[in-house]
Design a protein around this motif. Structure first.
Motif, PDB file in Angstrom:
ATOM      1  N   ASP A  10       1.063  -1.491  -0.067  1.00  0.00           N
ATOM      2  CA  ASP A  10       0.280  -0.257   0.064  1.00  0.00           C
ATOM      3  C   ASP A  10       0.940   1.635  -0.110  1.00  0.00           C
ATOM      4  OD1 ASP A  10      -1.984  -1.727  -0.121  1.00  0.00           O
ATOM      5  OD2 ASP A  10      -2.756  -1.249   2.005  1.00  0.00           O
ATOM      6  N   ALA A  11       2.037   1.369   0.994  1.00  0.00           N
ATOM      7  CA  ALA A  11       3.056   2.585   0.382  1.00  0.00           C
ATOM      8  C   ALA A  11       3.757   1.883  -0.403  1.00  0.00           C
ATOM      9  CB  ALA A  11       3.679   2.344   1.577  1.00  0.00           C
ATOM     10  N   ILE A  12       3.688   1.474  -1.318  1.00  0.00           N
ATOM     11  CA  ILE A  12       4.569   1.762  -2.519  1.00  0.00           C
ATOM     12  C   ILE A  12       4.180   2.865  -3.750  1.00  0.00           C
ATOM     13  CG2 ILE A  12       5.780   0.279  -4.234  1.00  0.00           C
ATOM     14  CD1 ILE A  12       5.939  -1.696  -2.962  1.00  0.00           C
ATOM     15  N   ILE A  13       3.368   2.648  -3.980  1.00  0.00           N
ATOM     16  CA  ILE A  13       3.128   3.780  -4.839  1.00  0.00           C
ATOM     17  C   ILE A  13       2.798   5.160  -4.962  1.00  0.00           C
ATOM     18  CG2 ILE A  13       0.857   4.558  -6.982  1.00  0.00           C
ATOM     19  CD1 ILE A  13       0.620   1.283  -7.226  1.00  0.00           C
ATOM     20  N   PRO A  14       2.489   5.800  -3.580  1.00  0.00           N
ATOM     21  CA  PRO A  14       1.942   6.399  -2.983  1.00  0.00           C
ATOM     22  C   PRO A  14       3.797   7.157  -2.857  1.00  0.00           C
ATOM     23  CG  PRO A  14       0.507   5.001  -1.885  1.00  0.00           C
ATOM     24  CD  PRO A  14       1.469   4.144  -2.998  1.00  0.00           C
ATOM     25  N   GLY A  15       4.271   6.241  -2.061  1.00  0.00           N
ATOM     26  CA  GLY A  15       5.927   6.598  -2.240  1.00  0.00           C
ATOM     27  C   GLY A  15       6.224   6.730  -3.172  1.00  0.00           C
ATOM     28  N   LEU A  16       6.227   5.989  -4.531  1.00  0.00           N
ATOM     29  CA  LEU A  16       7.234   6.439  -5.547  1.00  0.00           C
ATOM     30  C   LEU A  16       6.699   8.063  -6.715  1.00  0.00           C
ATOM     31  CD1 LEU A  16       6.898   3.153  -7.896  1.00  0.00           C
ATOM     32  CD2 LEU A  16       8.542   4.603  -6.272  1.00  0.00           C
ATOM     33  N   ILE A  17       5.169   8.502  -6.286  1.00  0.00           N
ATOM     34  CA  ILE A  17       4.468   9.504  -6.545  1.00  0.00           C
ATOM     35  C   ILE A  17       5.281  10.796  -5.906  1.00  0.00           C
ATOM     36  CG2 ILE A  17       2.349  10.811  -7.155  1.00  0.00           C
ATOM     37  CD1 ILE A  17       1.285   8.139  -7.773  1.00  0.00           C
ATOM     38  N   SER A  18       4.993  10.425  -4.860  1.00  0.00           N
ATOM     39  CA  SER A  18       4.976  11.440  -3.669  1.00  0.00           C
ATOM     40  C   SER A  18       7.251  11.978  -3.579  1.00  0.00           C
ATOM     41  CB  SER A  18       4.796  11.319  -2.113  1.00  0.00           C
ATOM     42  OG  SER A  18       5.793  10.120  -1.437  1.00  0.00           O
ATOM     43  N   GLY A  19       7.489  10.880  -3.936  1.00  0.00           N
ATOM     44  CA  GLY A  19       9.328  11.017  -4.115  1.00  0.00           C
ATOM     45  C   GLY A  19      10.133  10.854  -2.965  1.00  0.00           C
ATOM     46  N   ARG A  20       8.934   9.750  -2.175  1.00  0.00           N
ATOM     47  CA  ARG A  20      10.275   9.365  -0.912  1.00  0.00           C
ATOM     48  C   ARG A  20      10.626   7.913  -1.388  1.00  0.00           C
ATOM     49  NH1 ARG A  20       6.983   5.472   3.221  1.00  0.00           N
ATOM     50  NH2 ARG A  20       8.866   4.363   4.362  1.00  0.00           N
ATOM     51  N   PHE A  21      10.067   7.228  -2.545  1.00  0.00           N
ATOM     52  CA  PHE A  21      11.326   6.369  -3.470  1.00  0.00           C
ATOM     53  C   PHE A  21      11.820   7.204  -4.718  1.00  0.00           C
ATOM     54  CE2 PHE A  21       8.166   3.769  -0.871  1.00  0.00           C
ATOM     55  CZ  PHE A  21       9.235   3.937   0.822  1.00  0.00           C
ATOM     56  N   ASP A  22      12.854   6.394  -5.045  1.00  0.00           N
ATOM     57  CA  ASP A  22      13.439   6.602  -6.234  1.00  0.00           C
ATOM     58  C   ASP A  22      12.882   5.927  -7.561  1.00  0.00           C
ATOM     59  OD1 ASP A  22      14.751   9.040  -5.136  1.00  0.00           O
ATOM     60  OD2 ASP A  22      16.518   7.808  -4.759  1.00  0.00           O
ATOM     61  N   ALA A  23      13.171   4.273  -6.836  1.00  0.00           N
ATOM     62  CA  ALA A  23      12.201   3.601  -7.380  1.00  0.00           C
ATOM     63  C   ALA A  23      11.790   2.042  -6.621  1.00  0.00           C
ATOM     64  CB  ALA A  23      13.719   2.668  -7.971  1.00  0.00           C
ATOM     65  N   ALA A  24      11.433   0.965  -7.281  1.00  0.00           N
ATOM     66  CA  ALA A  24      10.536   0.299  -6.251  1.00  0.00           C
ATOM     67  C   ALA A  24      10.934  -1.619  -6.584  1.00  0.00           C
ATOM     68  CB  ALA A  24       9.224   0.189  -6.257  1.00  0.00           C
ATOM     69  N   PHE A  25      11.572  -2.278  -5.953  1.00  0.00           N
ATOM     70  CA  PHE A  25      11.538  -3.338  -6.533  1.00  0.00           C
ATOM     71  C   PHE A  25       9.956  -4.100  -5.980  1.00  0.00           C
ATOM     72  CE2 PHE A  25      15.211  -1.706  -8.379  1.00  0.00           C
ATOM     73  CZ  PHE A  25      16.138  -2.361  -8.705  1.00  0.00           C
ATOM     74  N   ALA A  26       9.196  -4.250  -6.797  1.00  0.00           N
ATOM     75  CA  ALA A  26       7.876  -4.967  -6.361  1.00  0.00           C
ATOM     76  C   ALA A  26       6.799  -5.627  -7.229  1.00  0.00           C
ATOM     77  CB  ALA A  26       7.013  -3.415  -5.590  1.00  0.00           C
ATOM     78  N   SER A  27       7.850  -5.773  -8.259  1.00  0.00           N
ATOM     79  CA  SER A  27       6.760  -7.280  -9.169  1.00  0.00           C
ATOM     80  C   SER A  27       5.780  -6.321  -9.507  1.00  0.00           C
ATOM     81  CB  SER A  27       6.781  -7.716  -8.843  1.00  0.00           C
ATOM     82  OG  SER A  27       8.361  -8.828  -8.364  1.00  0.00           O
ATOM     83  N   MET A  28       5.900  -4.962 -10.380  1.00  0.00           N
ATOM     84  CA  MET A  28       4.336  -4.173 -10.993  1.00  0.00           C
ATOM     85  C   MET A  28       4.498  -4.503 -11.748  1.00  0.00           C
ATOM     86  SD  MET A  28       5.975  -0.314  -8.467  1.00  0.00           S
ATOM     87  CE  MET A  28       3.964  -0.493  -8.720  1.00  0.00           C
ATOM     88  N   GLY A  29       2.642  -4.706 -12.163  1.00  0.00           N
ATOM     89  CA  GLY A  29       2.380  -4.475 -13.748  1.00  0.00           C
ATOM     90  C   GLY A  29       2.049  -3.024 -14.184  1.00  0.00           C
ATOM     91  N   ALA A  30       2.499  -3.299 -15.508  1.00  0.00           N
ATOM     92  CA  ALA A  30       2.201  -1.359 -16.032  1.00  0.00           C
ATOM     93  C   ALA A  30       0.814  -1.501 -16.635  1.00  0.00           C
ATOM     94  CB  ALA A  30       3.131  -1.328 -17.116  1.00  0.00           C
ATOM     95  N   THR A  31      -0.015  -1.250 -14.960  1.00  0.00           N
ATOM     96  CA  THR A  31      -1.267  -0.868 -16.058  1.00  0.00           C
ATOM     97  C   THR A  31      -1.433   0.979 -16.081  1.00  0.00           C
ATOM     98  OG1 THR A  31      -2.356   0.039 -13.896  1.00  0.00           O
ATOM     99  CG2 THR A  31      -1.999  -2.194 -13.545  1.00  0.00           C
ATOM    100  N   GLU A  32      -2.439   0.955 -17.191  1.00  0.00           N
ATOM    101  CA  GLU A  32      -3.327   2.431 -17.773  1.00  0.00           C
ATOM    102  C   GLU A  32      -3.583   3.332 -17.061  1.00  0.00           C
ATOM    103  OE1 GLU A  32      -6.536   3.696 -20.909  1.00  0.00           O
ATOM    104  OE2 GLU A  32      -6.884   1.929 -19.902  1.00  0.00           O
ATOM    105  N   GLU A  33      -4.177   3.123 -15.851  1.00  0.00           N
ATOM    106  CA  GLU A  33      -4.009   4.136 -14.871  1.00  0.00           C
ATOM    107  C   GLU A  33      -3.054   3.725 -13.842  1.00  0.00           C
ATOM    108  OE1 GLU A  33      -5.636   6.328 -12.088  1.00  0.00           O
ATOM    109  OE2 GLU A  33      -6.693   5.753 -13.916  1.00  0.00           O
ATOM    110  N   ARG A  34      -1.530   3.202 -13.572  1.00  0.00           N
ATOM    111  CA  ARG A  34      -0.436   3.236 -12.762  1.00  0.00           C
ATOM    112  C   ARG A  34       0.188   3.839 -14.044  1.00  0.00           C
ATOM    113  NH1 ARG A  34       0.382  -2.830 -10.581  1.00  0.00           N
ATOM    114  NH2 ARG A  34      -1.324  -2.598  -9.222  1.00  0.00           N
TER     115      ARG A  34
END
Length: 289
Positions: A93-117
């Protein structure tokens, strides 16, 4: 980026980074051309990396250490860039908000590239993966075709790629064929979803098939069906238009070419399972490279 992380979180990231370095092979040679492309503030302070803490065999915590093929790949990227990574084990739950806010520079989280993301993030592919379905061996379930999931309850992580897939299957398969819909039940973590199945509260769980096969190997009360639905890229997430995206893509290409990528996949029994032959950067303007 927020270089001045709160002291507790910074110490946690440093501790996990140190543990990770101790667990992996010695560093490989830095690719100077890639190092020169990294912004100076990231060279000086390190790259802040969110790592999903509950997704074996990709990335997970075990005995206080980060492990997984994706974690090993991150270290190989760090080695080639000659830049330290500050690892922060993080819930989904913290990963995408953390990327958008700049808390994280990248996330190794096996993410799918959805249209919304893709409206707010870019993605660097690590491999391709399809969704599988795990259930108790004693249940008698057979999940071999897409319509086999209809009429059953499915435990998934809230907001995951697999949640979107369940909604699609309900519309395009179950409803279209006049079958009972999937009862989608969401959980905050994959371990909670698996526990719900193991306790008999939910019929099955849906997640990356390789992840479920690994889980079932370690918990043989589970069985994984033959169905692998909607193969897609399993990715590193980065902020939209970040310089990190192209740099990480180039680093993975170098790892593919020198054999390190295949070696890492082989360490986890994935060297014959949907490996990349070419590095891929997925963006809103280039969603299907």
């Amino acid at each position: 980026m927020q270089p001045n992380v709160a002291n507790g979180k910074l110490l946690l990231a440093v501790a996990f980074s140190a543990a990770l370095h101790g667990a992996l092979p010695a560093s490989a040679a830095v690719i100077e051309e890639l190092h020169a492309q990294v912004p100076q503030d990231l060279i000086e302070n390190g790259i802040d990396i969110a790592v999903f803490n509950d997704w074996a065999p990709d990335e997970f915590l075990e005995d206080g250490q980060l492990k997984g093929w994706s974690v090993e790949l991150s270290q190989a990227i760090s080695d080639r860039l000659g830049v330290s990574f500050n690892y922060v084990p993080t819930g989904w739950d913290a990963i995408i908000p953390g990327l958008i806010s700049g808390r994280f520079d990248a996330a190794f989280a096996s993410m799918g590239a959805t249209e919304e993301r893709l409206k707010s993030l870019d993605f660097v592919s690590q491999r391709t993966a399809g969704t599988g379905f795990a259930f108790l061996k004693s249940s008698g379930l057979k999940i071999e075709e897409r319509e086999d999931v209809c009429g059953h309850s499915s435990a998934i992580i809230n907001g995951s790629w697999d949640h979107d897939l369940m909604e699609t299957l309900n519309a395009e398969v179950c409803s279209a064929q006049g079958l009972e819909p999937i009862d989608i039940q969401t959980f905050s973590s994959q371990s909670a979803a698996e526990l719900a199945v193991q306790s008999g509260r939910v019929d099955m769980t849906a997640a990356a098939r390789a992840k479920l096969v690994y889980m079932a190997k370690n918990n043989p009360v589970f069985e994984v069906g033959g169905l692998e639905a909607a193969a897609t890229h399993s990715c590193i997430g980065v902020p939209k238009d970040s310089k990190i995206g192209p740099i990480f893509t180039a680093a993975i290409q170098a790892l593919i070419e020198d054999g390190t990528y295949e070696q890492i996949m082989g360490n986890w029994g994935l060297n014959n399972d949907s490996m990349l032959s070419e590095a891929v950067l997925i963006t809103e303007t280039n969603p299907t490279p």
